[in-house]
Design a protein around this motif. Structure first.
Motif, PDB file in Angstrom:
ATOM      1  N   TYR A   1       0.759  -0.990  -0.022  1.00 60.54           N
ATOM      2  CA  TYR A   1      -0.045  -0.007  -0.045  1.00 60.54           C
ATOM      3  C   TYR A   1       0.865   1.440  -0.033  1.00 60.54           C
ATOM      4  O   TYR A   1       0.647   2.310  -0.687  1.00 60.54           O
ATOM      5  CB  TYR A   1      -1.000  -0.145   1.138  1.00 60.54           C
ATOM      6  N   ILE A   2       1.959   1.277   0.910  1.00 59.01           N
ATOM      7  CA  ILE A   2       2.554   2.555   0.949  1.00 59.01           C
ATOM      8  C   ILE A   2       3.843   2.771  -0.136  1.00 59.01           C
ATOM      9  O   ILE A   2       4.403   3.704  -0.116  1.00 59.01           O
ATOM     10  CB  ILE A   2       3.088   2.764   2.339  1.00 59.01           C
ATOM     11  N   THR A   3       4.147   1.562  -0.790  1.00 65.71           N
ATOM     12  CA  THR A   3       5.318   1.542  -1.579  1.00 65.71           C
ATOM     13  C   THR A   3       4.794   1.144  -2.981  1.00 65.71           C
ATOM     14  O   THR A   3       5.618   1.452  -3.886  1.00 65.71           O
ATOM     15  CB  THR A   3       6.425   0.445  -1.199  1.00 65.71           C
ATOM     16  N   GLY A   4       3.511   0.709  -3.250  1.00 63.45           N
ATOM     17  CA  GLY A   4       3.098   0.150  -4.556  1.00 63.45           C
ATOM     18  C   GLY A   4       3.595   1.416  -5.590  1.00 63.45           C
ATOM     19  O   GLY A   4       4.593   1.213  -6.064  1.00 63.45           O
TER      20      GLY A   4
ATOM     21  N   SER B   1      -8.995   6.205  -8.712  1.00 64.88           N
ATOM     22  CA  SER B   1      -9.027   6.708  -9.902  1.00 64.88           C
ATOM     23  C   SER B   1      -7.692   7.298 -10.497  1.00 64.88           C
ATOM     24  O   SER B   1      -7.014   6.934 -11.609  1.00 64.88           O
ATOM     25  CB  SER B   1     -10.193   7.504 -10.263  1.00 64.88           C
ATOM     26  N   ASN B   2      -6.916   7.831  -9.637  1.00 66.12           N
ATOM     27  CA  ASN B   2      -5.503   8.456  -9.775  1.00 66.12           C
ATOM     28  C   ASN B   2      -4.673   7.317  -9.907  1.00 66.12           C
ATOM     29  O   ASN B   2      -3.799   7.530 -10.950  1.00 66.12           O
ATOM     30  CB  ASN B   2      -5.360   9.438  -8.751  1.00 66.12           C
ATOM     31  N   ILE B   3      -4.708   6.447  -9.284  1.00 68.19           N
ATOM     32  CA  ILE B   3      -3.711   5.383  -9.379  1.00 68.19           C
ATOM     33  C   ILE B   3      -3.986   4.517 -10.802  1.00 68.19           C
ATOM     34  O   ILE B   3      -2.813   4.359 -11.548  1.00 68.19           O
ATOM     35  CB  ILE B   3      -3.911   4.249  -8.206  1.00 68.19           C
TER      36      ILE B   3
ATOM     37  N   PHE C   1      -5.414   3.124   6.117  1.00 68.86           N
ATOM     38  CA  PHE C   1      -5.345   1.753   6.100  1.00 68.86           C
ATOM     39  C   PHE C   1      -5.807   1.098   7.455  1.00 68.86           C
ATOM     40  O   PHE C   1      -6.044  -0.076   7.562  1.00 68.86           O
ATOM     41  CB  PHE C   1      -3.546   1.436   6.124  1.00 68.86           C
ATOM     42  N   SER C   2      -6.699   2.096   8.282  1.00 63.74           N
ATOM     43  CA  SER C   2      -7.107   1.461   9.385  1.00 63.74           C
ATOM     44  C   SER C   2      -8.130   0.567   9.076  1.00 63.74           C
ATOM     45  O   SER C   2      -8.655  -0.215   9.904  1.00 63.74           O
ATOM     46  CB  SER C   2      -7.586   2.820  10.290  1.00 63.74           C
ATOM     47  N   THR C   3      -8.892   0.648   7.942  1.00 64.19           N
ATOM     48  CA  THR C   3      -9.958   0.035   7.397  1.00 64.19           C
ATOM     49  C   THR C   3      -9.698  -1.608   7.532  1.00 64.19           C
ATOM     50  O   THR C   3     -10.620  -2.215   7.580  1.00 64.19           O
ATOM     51  CB  THR C   3     -10.379   0.490   5.993  1.00 64.19           C
ATOM     52  N   LEU C   4      -8.299  -1.835   7.279  1.00 66.19           N
ATOM     53  CA  LEU C   4      -7.826  -3.395   7.024  1.00 66.19           C
ATOM     54  C   LEU C   4      -7.596  -3.879   8.405  1.00 66.19           C
ATOM     55  O   LEU C   4      -7.625  -5.176   8.375  1.00 66.19           O
ATOM     56  CB  LEU C   4      -6.697  -3.287   6.069  1.00 66.19           C
ATOM     57  N   LEU C   5      -7.212  -3.196   9.429  1.00 64.69           N
ATOM     58  CA  LEU C   5      -6.470  -3.681  10.259  1.00 64.69           C
ATOM     59  C   LEU C   5      -7.545  -4.761  11.302  1.00 64.69           C
ATOM     60  O   LEU C   5      -6.924  -5.596  11.906  1.00 64.69           O
ATOM     61  CB  LEU C   5      -6.049  -2.562  11.381  1.00 64.69           C
TER      62      LEU C   5
ATOM     63  N   ALA D   1      -3.766  -0.455  -6.136  1.00 64.68           N
ATOM     64  CA  ALA D   1      -5.070  -0.221  -6.632  1.00 64.68           C
ATOM     65  C   ALA D   1      -6.282  -1.095  -6.077  1.00 64.68           C
ATOM     66  O   ALA D   1      -7.253  -0.594  -5.573  1.00 64.68           O
ATOM     67  CB  ALA D   1      -5.248  -0.124  -8.179  1.00 64.68           C
ATOM     68  N   THR D   2      -5.776  -2.242  -5.708  1.00 64.69           N
ATOM     69  CA  THR D   2      -6.516  -3.543  -5.345  1.00 64.69           C
ATOM     70  C   THR D   2      -6.787  -3.173  -3.818  1.00 64.69           C
ATOM     71  O   THR D   2      -8.189  -3.114  -3.465  1.00 64.69           O
ATOM     72  CB  THR D   2      -5.923  -4.642  -5.446  1.00 64.69           C
ATOM     73  N   ILE D   3      -5.953  -2.663  -3.085  1.00 66.43           N
ATOM     74  CA  ILE D   3      -6.121  -2.362  -1.506  1.00 66.43           C
ATOM     75  C   ILE D   3      -7.033  -1.105  -1.583  1.00 66.43           C
ATOM     76  O   ILE D   3      -7.868  -1.027  -0.595  1.00 66.43           O
ATOM     77  CB  ILE D   3      -4.800  -2.162  -1.068  1.00 66.43           C
ATOM     78  N   VAL D   4      -6.889  -0.301  -2.204  1.00 66.88           N
ATOM     79  CA  VAL D   4      -7.838   1.185  -2.247  1.00 66.88           C
ATOM     80  C   VAL D   4      -9.096   0.595  -2.682  1.00 66.88           C
ATOM     81  O   VAL D   4     -10.232   0.992  -1.795  1.00 66.88           O
ATOM     82  CB  VAL D   4      -7.152   2.090  -3.102  1.00 66.88           C
TER      83      VAL D   4
END
Length: 369
Positions: A19-22, A99-101, A201-205, A285-288
């Motif tokens: 997510y942060i490096t993609g 969309s931006n990604i 990213f808190s949504t995934l924790l 993009a998949t994670i978002v």
């Protein structure tokens, strides 16, 4: 959230790293070098330091509400009406981010390898692949992304090593040739993307297994540190290899790959690194998309969380075709406006929840005393 659809702390860390490096490893080095010149790595670490504080906030909320996402603990803190007001711009922001990604992926293709292919082809293929991956579930995502991450970092670091003969360390000086103001502007850009985005990213924790949560914070901080080191290496190597030209190239790793020439055997490997860079952006993009679908499902309290994946994907596809008139407009909005948007609609609402939660805890302790 289905109980079986959970991941370990290592798998969640892999998702966090992707997510942060993609797309950051594709997009950050060139514009950051253009803004801060030789001090780009300083800008990066300034933003990364603030990102550490953001991650600490995310982990604090996760400890207080281990089973809840942002939408749910906002309802618990502010009530459903206020949460609906906060959540609408929050969801729009996630949709714009997705969309931006995807637009970034098509720009990479159109600028490097497939110049004549219409951008909507890349938009559609990327979004459909991401949507099918999200439907497979977070556990499948994490297992697949571990392999993709290994490939991305292997290709990236291989290019940096193979370019060793091209490096000239003297090009790293002077560091602050244009003053510290440009360094702060570079930090502002990097703050918006990717470090302020950590708050989302808190949504995934909540998907981390209960017996795995004790080491999650440590692993995520290590991943964030690794992210800073990786991006710094790309920036420094680009400056040492290209000098002042590093500020003008669009895709730093791709340009470095074009310089590789080892004994007339290892040449023209930019197509290989391109696969890694595309995979990196696809993972983000998949994670978002997963986070956006999860937030909508929790806000609307849907029983079937997969029902809105393809409608949301289609909406994002329409946005990719209509949001920007040209590439210049896209670059200006992402670098200048996105840090402000993510701060106002992502960071600030979470900080409000933290303040209210901390105040309630303090008041509770005073009453007990």
């Amino acid at each position: 959230m289905q109980k079986l659809n959970t991941v370990s702390s290592w798998q969640m860390t892999a998702l966090f790293t992707a997510y942060i490096t993609g797309s950051a490893i594709v997009w950050i080095p060139a514009p950051l070098t253009g803004a801060a010149k030789n001090a780009a790595w300083v800008s990066l670490w300034l933003a990364s330091g603030i990102g550490m504080l953001v991650l600490a906030c995310v982990l604090y909320l996760h400890r207080k509400y281990p089973e809840l996402t942002f939408v749910e603990y906002s309802e618990l803190t502010f009530g459903r009406m206020v949460t609906a007001i906060i959540a609408v711009p929050y969801l729009i922001m996630l949709l714009l981010m997705l969309s931006n990604i995807v637009i970034g992926i098509s720009q990479f293709f159109n600028s490097t390898m497939m110049r004549e292919t219409p951008s909507y082809v890349f938009h559609l293929l990327t979004l459909l692949t991401a949507a099918m991956t999200v439907r497979a579930g977070i556990e499948v995502m994490s297992r697949m992304f571990i392999l993709l991450l290994a490939a991305v970092f292997f290709f990236s670091f291989s290019v940096l090593l193979l370019c060793l003969p091209s490096y000239r360390p003297e090009l790293l000086l002077p560091v602050f040739q244009h003053g510290f103001k440009q360094t702060l502007f570079g930090a502002y850009q990097t703050w918006g993307f990717p470090y302020a985005e950590i708050i989302l990213f808190s949504t995934l924790l909540p998907f981390v297994r209960r017996d795995q949560r004790q080491h999650l914070g440590k692993f995520m901080f290590i991943a964030l540190l690794f992210n800073g080191i990786s991006l710094s290496l790309v920036i420094l190597c680009t400056i040492m290899a290209l000098g002042p030209m590093a500020a003008t190239v669009k895709f730093s790793l791709f340009e470095l790959a074009r310089l590789v020439d080892v004994a007339d055997i290892i040449q023209r490997i930019e197509s290989v690194i391109s696969i890694g860079l595309i995979a990196a952006s696809y993972m983000k993009a998949t994670i978002v998309l997963f986070m956006l679908n999860e937030a909508i499902s929790r806000l609307l309290r849907l029983q079937d969380e997969n029902i809105l994946i393809f409608p949301t994907t289609f909406l994002s596809f329409l946005l990719t075709m209509t949001m920007y008139q040209n590439e210049l407009e896209f670059n200006e909005r992402v670098t200048a406006e996105w840090p402000l948007i993510i701060t106002l609609f992502g960071v600030v609402p979470n900080l409000m929840v933290i303040l209210v939660t901390a105040f309630k805890d303090r008041r509770g302790k005073i009453r007990k005393a």
